[in-house]
Write a protein that holds these residues in place. Structure first.
Motif, PDB file in Angstrom:
ATOM      1  N   GLU A   1      -1.301  17.792   9.373  1.00  0.00           N
ATOM      2  CA  GLU A   1      -1.773  17.875   7.997  1.00  0.00           C
ATOM      3  C   GLU A   1      -3.257  18.238   7.973  1.00  0.00           C
ATOM      4  O   GLU A   1      -4.010  17.934   8.900  1.00  0.00           O
ATOM      5  N   GLU A   2      -3.676  18.867   6.877  1.00  0.00           N
ATOM      6  CA  GLU A   2      -5.101  19.056   6.633  1.00  0.00           C
ATOM      7  C   GLU A   2      -5.692  17.712   6.181  1.00  0.00           C
ATOM      8  O   GLU A   2      -5.012  16.905   5.553  1.00  0.00           O
ATOM      9  N   LEU A   3      -6.951  17.491   6.484  1.00  0.00           N
ATOM     10  CA  LEU A   3      -7.592  16.236   6.093  1.00  0.00           C
ATOM     11  C   LEU A   3      -7.616  16.063   4.575  1.00  0.00           C
ATOM     12  O   LEU A   3      -7.552  14.952   4.061  1.00  0.00           O
ATOM     13  N   ARG A   4      -7.699  17.177   3.838  1.00  0.00           N
ATOM     14  CA  ARG A   4      -7.740  17.071   2.374  1.00  0.00           C
ATOM     15  C   ARG A   4      -6.416  16.593   1.792  1.00  0.00           C
ATOM     16  O   ARG A   4      -6.361  16.192   0.634  1.00  0.00           O
ATOM     17  N   ASP A   5      -5.344  16.631   2.576  1.00  0.00           N
ATOM     18  CA  ASP A   5      -4.039  16.154   2.117  1.00  0.00           C
ATOM     19  C   ASP A   5      -3.814  14.696   2.498  1.00  0.00           C
ATOM     20  O   ASP A   5      -2.703  14.189   2.355  1.00  0.00           O
TER      21      ASP A   5
ATOM     22  N   PRO B   1     -13.381   3.399  14.259  1.00  0.00           N
ATOM     23  CA  PRO B   1     -12.096   4.099  14.204  1.00  0.00           C
ATOM     24  C   PRO B   1     -11.866   4.830  12.883  1.00  0.00           C
ATOM     25  O   PRO B   1     -12.602   4.637  11.897  1.00  0.00           O
ATOM     26  N   ILE B   2     -10.837   5.658  12.869  1.00  0.00           N
ATOM     27  CA  ILE B   2     -10.483   6.491  11.720  1.00  0.00           C
ATOM     28  C   ILE B   2      -9.071   6.128  11.273  1.00  0.00           C
ATOM     29  O   ILE B   2      -8.162   6.011  12.101  1.00  0.00           O
ATOM     30  N   ALA B   3      -8.880   5.935   9.973  1.00  0.00           N
ATOM     31  CA  ALA B   3      -7.562   5.670   9.404  1.00  0.00           C
ATOM     32  C   ALA B   3      -7.158   6.839   8.515  1.00  0.00           C
ATOM     33  O   ALA B   3      -7.985   7.387   7.778  1.00  0.00           O
ATOM     34  N   LEU B   4      -5.891   7.225   8.592  1.00  0.00           N
ATOM     35  CA  LEU B   4      -5.362   8.329   7.798  1.00  0.00           C
ATOM     36  C   LEU B   4      -4.075   7.899   7.110  1.00  0.00           C
ATOM     37  O   LEU B   4      -3.235   7.218   7.701  1.00  0.00           O
ATOM     38  N   LEU B   5      -3.920   8.316   5.858  1.00  0.00           N
ATOM     39  CA  LEU B   5      -2.654   8.133   5.150  1.00  0.00           C
ATOM     40  C   LEU B   5      -2.427   9.371   4.305  1.00  0.00           C
ATOM     41  O   LEU B   5      -3.278   9.750   3.503  1.00  0.00           O
ATOM     42  N   ARG B   6      -1.274  10.010   4.498  1.00  0.00           N
ATOM     43  CA  ARG B   6      -0.953  11.171   3.680  1.00  0.00           C
ATOM     44  C   ARG B   6      -0.903  10.768   2.215  1.00  0.00           C
ATOM     45  O   ARG B   6      -0.260   9.787   1.864  1.00  0.00           O
ATOM     46  N   ASN B   7      -1.586  11.520   1.380  1.00  0.00           N
ATOM     47  CA  ASN B   7      -1.671  11.183  -0.039  1.00  0.00           C
ATOM     48  C   ASN B   7      -0.491  11.780  -0.792  1.00  0.00           C
ATOM     49  O   ASN B   7      -0.419  12.997  -0.964  1.00  0.00           O
ATOM     50  N   PRO B   8       0.456  10.960  -1.256  1.00  0.00           N
ATOM     51  CA  PRO B   8       1.627  11.505  -1.950  1.00  0.00           C
ATOM     52  C   PRO B   8       1.275  12.227  -3.239  1.00  0.00           C
ATOM     53  O   PRO B   8       2.038  13.052  -3.716  1.00  0.00           O
ATOM     54  N   GLY B   9       0.125  11.946  -3.815  1.00  0.00           N
ATOM     55  CA  GLY B   9      -0.252  12.588  -5.062  1.00  0.00           C
ATOM     56  C   GLY B   9      -0.688  14.028  -4.895  1.00  0.00           C
ATOM     57  O   GLY B   9      -0.767  14.780  -5.858  1.00  0.00           O
ATOM     58  N   ARG B  10      -0.989  14.433  -3.649  1.00  0.00           N
ATOM     59  CA  ARG B  10      -1.498  15.780  -3.418  1.00  0.00           C
ATOM     60  C   ARG B  10      -0.384  16.779  -3.095  1.00  0.00           C
ATOM     61  O   ARG B  10      -0.571  17.971  -3.207  1.00  0.00           O
ATOM     62  N   LYS B  11       0.760  16.280  -2.645  1.00  0.00           N
ATOM     63  CA  LYS B  11       1.816  17.184  -2.210  1.00  0.00           C
ATOM     64  C   LYS B  11       3.154  16.720  -2.741  1.00  0.00           C
ATOM     65  O   LYS B  11       3.381  15.535  -2.949  1.00  0.00           O
TER      66      LYS B  11
ATOM     67  N   PRO C   1       4.920   7.579   3.220  1.00  0.00           N
ATOM     68  CA  PRO C   1       3.746   7.973   4.005  1.00  0.00           C
ATOM     69  C   PRO C   1       3.582   7.084   5.227  1.00  0.00           C
ATOM     70  O   PRO C   1       4.074   5.955   5.264  1.00  0.00           O
ATOM     71  N   VAL C   2       2.893   7.601   6.210  1.00  0.00           N
ATOM     72  CA  VAL C   2       2.643   6.871   7.441  1.00  0.00           C
ATOM     73  C   VAL C   2       1.144   6.587   7.542  1.00  0.00           C
ATOM     74  O   VAL C   2       0.322   7.490   7.388  1.00  0.00           O
ATOM     75  N   LEU C   3       0.805   5.328   7.782  1.00  0.00           N
ATOM     76  CA  LEU C   3      -0.580   4.930   7.990  1.00  0.00           C
ATOM     77  C   LEU C   3      -0.870   4.995   9.484  1.00  0.00           C
ATOM     78  O   LEU C   3      -0.192   4.355  10.282  1.00  0.00           O
ATOM     79  N   GLU C   4      -1.877   5.777   9.849  1.00  0.00           N
ATOM     80  CA  GLU C   4      -2.209   5.970  11.257  1.00  0.00           C
ATOM     81  C   GLU C   4      -3.659   5.584  11.505  1.00  0.00           C
ATOM     82  O   GLU C   4      -4.537   5.860  10.683  1.00  0.00           O
ATOM     83  N   ILE C   5      -3.899   4.944  12.638  1.00  0.00           N
ATOM     84  CA  ILE C   5      -5.253   4.533  13.022  1.00  0.00           C
ATOM     85  C   ILE C   5      -5.580   5.173  14.373  1.00  0.00           C
ATOM     86  O   ILE C   5      -4.774   5.108  15.321  1.00  0.00           O
ATOM     87  N   TYR C   6      -6.748   5.800  14.444  1.00  0.00           N
ATOM     88  CA  TYR C   6      -7.182   6.485  15.655  1.00  0.00           C
ATOM     89  C   TYR C   6      -8.570   5.997  16.044  1.00  0.00           C
ATOM     90  O   TYR C   6      -9.337   5.519  15.199  1.00  0.00           O
TER      91      TYR C   6
END
Length: 346
Positions: free
Chosen positions: A7-11, A22-32, A40-45
């Motif tokens: 995914e793009e970071l903006r999504d 660390p960095i946390a990411l969650l795909r934003n359901p409102g954008r797509k 959505p999947v919550l991921e931590i890096y």
């Protein structure tokens, strides 16, 4: 980066912990558009993109992500419930931001840090603000109502002054500062005329300085108390920036703001000799520095600079330390420069 993002970071909803955390990411359901059954999947890096945790998000719609000073991930839901997770995705606890937030839902949220701990500020659907300055010792404060506020402010942020957390917001050409007792109109000194709206605002890491981006393309820089103006720049871009953060070093007299659009990065500062490009260049009077970004990027303000990461890289933008400048600048006669030259000759 070691991750392999599709995914793009903006999504995504993105949050990075301070101090290289660390960095946390969650795909934003409102954008797509997404399948109704998809979650959505919550991921931590880690900061280098090494996966630390991944979990399917089964709770309510999420509005905002943020990290506490203890590197706990705070997930702010639309219903005002905040879920707290550990670094490796282990659930710690949850708390609510109050019935008023529950009834009016969350429009926007900010995670901020003060000397007392990590706080959460909420903007509700009724255009009221509720905040807690320390999530470890939850005490909710409902901020005063802003007169005539019928829609969400164009931008807002939290400011810590005199050991108290405030909310600074923009409504058209007006700025308001909210504390626990009153709503005060504030005016930035020396602001260029013709401003009809503020599009973005940023407070420095230590809450000492404030930057405002106006619809006229000007960037106003001054103290967070709005009592002193440092400088003002015309960046000749009127489109609202995606992010704007401060870039400075502790005890340095040089101050700069980094502004990011989709594929463009600009650094503006009030350095007497100007910001130089590339990193060590001849002296000049340049006060605006532009970069072209190859990928969608995300800025993370730090105490001594700004982290910039994308799907493929993680970089650090900062002021060149005085010691490095004295050693490496052309024709320098500083002791460090002479020692380096002697070492080369030897």
């Amino acid at each position: 980066m070691d991750w392999d993002l599709k995914e793009e970071l903006r999504d995504c909803l993105v949050a990075a912990a301070p101090y290289g955390g660390p960095i946390a990411l969650l795909r934003n359901p409102g954008r797509k558009e997404k399948l109704a059954s998809a979650r959505p999947v919550l991921e931590i890096y880690s900061a280098s993109g090494v996966p630390l945790a991944s979990l399917l998000w089964k709770s309510g719609p999420m509005v905002s992500l943020g990290w506490s000073a203890e590197e706990e991930l705070l997930c702010v839901q639309e219903d005002g419930v905040v879920l707290v997770y550990g670094l490796h995705g282990d659930f710690r606890r949850h708390f609510s931001m109050g019935n008023e937030v529950l009834q009016n839902r969350v429009l926007d949220a900010r995670i901020f840090h003060t000397e007392f701990g990590s706080g959460v500020a909420i903007l509700t659907g009724a255009h009221r603000f509720t905040l807690s300055a320390n999530v470890g010792d939850l005490k909710l404060r409902r901020m005063p109502e802003v007169p005539g506020l019928q829609s969400a402010p164009s931008c807002w942020t939290t400011v810590c002054q005199d050991r108290v957390a405030h909310v600074l917001l923009a409504v058209g050409p007006d700025l308001y500062l909210l504390d626990h007792a009153a709503c005060s109109a504030v005016i930035p000194p020396g602001l260029a005329p013709g401003v009809s709206s503020f599009l973005q605002m940023a407070v420095s890491f230590t809450y000492r300085h404030l930057a405002l981006f106006t619809d006229t393309g000007y960037i106003w820089m001054g103290t967070a108390s709005l009592k002193e103006k440092l400088c003002e720049f015309n960046c000749n871009i009127r489109a609202p920036p995606k992010q704007m953060v401060w870039c400075s070093r502790p005890r340095s007299k040089e101050r700069a703001v980094v502004v990011a659009w989709e594929r463009r990065l600009m650094v503006v500062g009030d350095a007497p000799e100007g910001i130089q490009y590339p990193w060590r260049a001849a002296g000049g009077t340049l006060t605006k520095l532009r970069f072209v970004l190859d990928e969608d990027s995300y800025l993370v303000p730090e105490l001594d600079g700004v982290r910039i990461f994308s799907r493929s890289t993680h970089e650090f933008l900062h002021e060149v330390p005085v010691a490095s400048e004295e050693i490496f600048k052309i024709a320098s006669m500083a002791p460090g420069a002479l020692l380096l030259e002697a070492q080369k000759e030897y």
